[in-house]
Enzyme design. Sequence first.
Site, PDB file in Angstrom:
ATOM      1  N   ASP A 502       0.962  -1.196  -0.024  1.00 53.65           N
ATOM      2  CA  ASP A 502      -0.149   0.027   0.251  1.00 53.65           C
ATOM      3  C   ASP A 502       0.952   1.444   0.071  1.00 53.65           C
ATOM      4  O   ASP A 502       0.544   2.401  -0.602  1.00 53.65           O
ATOM      5  CB  ASP A 502      -0.992  -0.096   1.158  1.00 53.65           C
ATOM      6  CG  ASP A 502      -2.110  -0.961   1.185  1.00 53.65           C
ATOM      7  OD1 ASP A 502      -3.268  -0.720   1.636  1.00 53.65           O
ATOM      8  OD2 ASP A 502      -1.666  -2.026   0.504  1.00 53.65           O
ATOM      9  N   GLU A 571      -4.592  -5.015  -7.103  1.00 52.54           N
ATOM     10  CA  GLU A 571      -5.690  -5.708  -6.343  1.00 52.54           C
ATOM     11  C   GLU A 571      -7.312  -5.243  -6.529  1.00 52.54           C
ATOM     12  O   GLU A 571      -7.274  -4.291  -6.099  1.00 52.54           O
ATOM     13  CB  GLU A 571      -5.256  -6.092  -4.768  1.00 52.54           C
ATOM     14  CG  GLU A 571      -4.798  -4.902  -4.110  1.00 52.54           C
ATOM     15  CD  GLU A 571      -4.387  -4.997  -2.912  1.00 52.54           C
ATOM     16  OE1 GLU A 571      -3.407  -5.527  -2.633  1.00 52.54           O
ATOM     17  OE2 GLU A 571      -5.047  -4.415  -1.768  1.00 52.54           O
TER      18      GLU A 571
END
Length: 938
Positions: A502, A571
């Site tokens: 992230d 994702e």
Amino acid sequence: MSQLSRPARTRRIRAAAVAVALLGLLLAPAAVPSAAAPRVPAGPGPAAAAPPVAPGGTAALTGYTIRSAAEVPDTAAAVSTPGYATTGWHRAGPRSTVLAALVADGTHPDPFYSTDQQRIPRRDFAGPWWYRSDFTLPDTSGRTSLDFSGVVSAADVYVNGRRVASAAEVAGVYTRHELDITDLVGAGTNTVAFRIQPNDPRKHLTLGWLDWLQPPPDANMGIVRDVLVRRRGPVSLHDAHVVTGLDVASPASGPAELTVKARIRNDSREAVTATVTAAIGGSVTGADGTGAGGTGAGAIVLREDVTLRAGETRALVFAPDRHRQLRLQRPALWWPAGMGPQNLYALRLTATVAGTRSDSARHSFGIRDVRAPLNSAGARQYTINGRPLLIRGAGWSADELLRWDTTAAEDRIKAALDAGLNAFRLEGHIEPDEFFDLADRHGMLLLPGWECCDKWEGPVNPTGSGEKWNAADRLTARASMAAEAARLRDHPSVLSFLIGSDFAPDAGTERDYLDALRAADWPTPVIPAASAVTTPLSGPSGMRMTGPYDWVPPSYWYDEREGGATGFNSETSAGPSIPTLDTLRRTLSPAELETLWTSPAAPQYHRSPSRTFNTLKLFNEALTRRYGAPRSLRDYVAKAQLGQYENVRAQFEAYARNASDATAPSTGFVYWMFNSGWTSLHWQLVDRYLDLGGAYYGAKKANEPLHVQYSYDDRTVAVINRRAAPVSGLTARVTLFGTDGTPLYDRTVRGLRVGGDGARTTALTVPAVPAVRASADRPDATYLVRLTLTDSTGREVSRNVYWLSTRPDVLDYGATDWYHTPTTAYGDLTGLNSLAAATVTATARTTRHAGSVSTTTVTVRNTGRGSTPALLTDLHLVDGRDEPVLPVRWSDNQISLWPGESAVLTAHHRTADAAGPPLRVRISGWNTPTSHITPRSP
């Protein structure tokens, strides 16, 4: 997942460099167990007596006796002394967490059923645990060392009563350690003991689960990779690998150059001259049975004498400028599945002193060229051997208890390839060596990297739960990168390494990671993060992490914004995935099954511990609004399969269509996720038992090699060709039907041609549906679209059926958050509830093959006299108790047939026990009553 105010979330491992057996493993076919029952990762077995480790040999510890240190009053010296009594201790396998061992021996219940995991007290794992094992040496000639990684989270290490390393030194699951224990061991029985420290992924550079699943009570503390006992002579080899290079002007055909590298060390107290031999085996075949045979390099044998001072380490290089044999004019290249053969070579490096082998290293490698520049839109665009590559990936999950089962992993890899996927992303939880060997052999691309939100992102993620790093943590992180780079670099399946998830690492950590990768001769692109970031050293990531992670309608994927089909999305999926009814009944209690369909907003333990994802509210609301309120558990599951099929298919189809977009093409995406680490309702294309349902078959349909598809945004019908060669002479037919089977529109387009490697051609645009329906004077909003594609001989090569609504799903993009875009109006598919019952009959036969493998061939027909199709007809191979026989790979499934139509489907499965009841085929579907047939033998 998204960076935007997300709750903390997390995402196993093994393998110090235990080399693959030279040609044996590479040439051997995949093992096929005789058991017909579903395979799940095995629990740890009992600790067996280790065979003697011969001079020059390497052996893994065969298992442990384990016990909480709080229950062991004796000193570490006593515990680690041979002959110490372990009465009352638990048995654990050679790779086992504490909880995996305690579940295997019945101390704790199966944590995968219902809420039984909550019955396991976390306090039992709040302190250290002892792992104790014996090994035998026939003599003390040469030198002996322990070689290992995979300790969760840290350990004090003792050998024969002496501490050889502290928990401060043996910290981090990925760090590799080689401890010289020559002066501590003797002939006969020796003992090694690990005092394992508790794990907390917020505090340690290990691994966690966060919102994937309910985390295990022991937080995976234990030893999850092999601990190797190595015996060597005076000279040892380290870091052996092969650097491959393809001619950039013609990477698909070569030529190629090989450079063999290693470090050689004199571990004795006097000068030594060693003869080093590097042998490269000719090309060998991959899992598809093809290969280049004699067209590869053939046998290459190189020798060099090296004189070393006492204690000296020297770099060893066999380069093409001095060894012309390392220039291959016709290399046998490694390709991903579907693009070519998985050719592998084998390296064996041997050092001898005075004619006696002192040490050796061996493993396989592949020759391929991977590039991933940024395209004009700033997206990462992969090519392999010069050919374009659309990444059709999915997130891979390790087993929740980090149990490893090679057969189960291979079954999953085969299932993914059979569904047309070509890549897995491993966000942390980086699997054992065997996983990467399987990926090499089967042609599955891999995107490993570090995980988000916990300690790994502690210095950079303000919304995560990880603690900040200290100086020791930075050393652990650097050592982790060096160890994993050395372990993974020769695997041709590894496409990249993501050094951030992230969030990208800070500048200092990025430099450490890149230095470690460079020192390891890392051969493929390094990605700074899975999210859209730019870093000082690596530049733009070329990826984005916009989600979604929860329900959105199928049309969402066609919008080139947020998570829609553009660029590279690392994702993304529409979230929940309800498994089959068979799997639900072995996952949830009767009360939980009732709650599942009667209480749409109720918390679901088997979804996620995250407050964002702990219910199925969004999914269930959409299911009710679009398909109608469920009338029973069976009806709920049937509607879920329909919804998952259409949504997953749309996601894969949208990215495939937009791969050829002129301005902002889609270059890849990772479906979140492929599998779950336990029994789940959340983020999975396949369930725990590989009982395949709507989500899986939607992906399989979308990813056909030659495929006809409908676009939700502009109503175009396109043909996608994933094969290398172009195809011409195709005919596409589009027919629209009312829910009573009445034809509403029919058109055929002939003479279609489509290029190769993912090219697209548009066949036609379907007229606006409201006008079509008005002309047909049909009041309901639901209709069906049947697409067929035939080749120049008239053979059907693709069939695709959609259920659509004249009322669109409406998205509120202005209210988008990090995990989804809200839907303010829903399509009306309730007309499907009025479909008349369809009559489906079938015949079947089962053929047994060598190697305990069978094929069941089923011919299924819609024998109804009316005009109603049999929608999403499902075939299941079942045993005498009507329980699924798993795993099974069907050529196609969940098909839709109109009256008079038939299809021949094949199922590959393990051969059933001849003494047991015969297998049957269960036939069911949306509007097909359940029936069974017994296959005949040929």
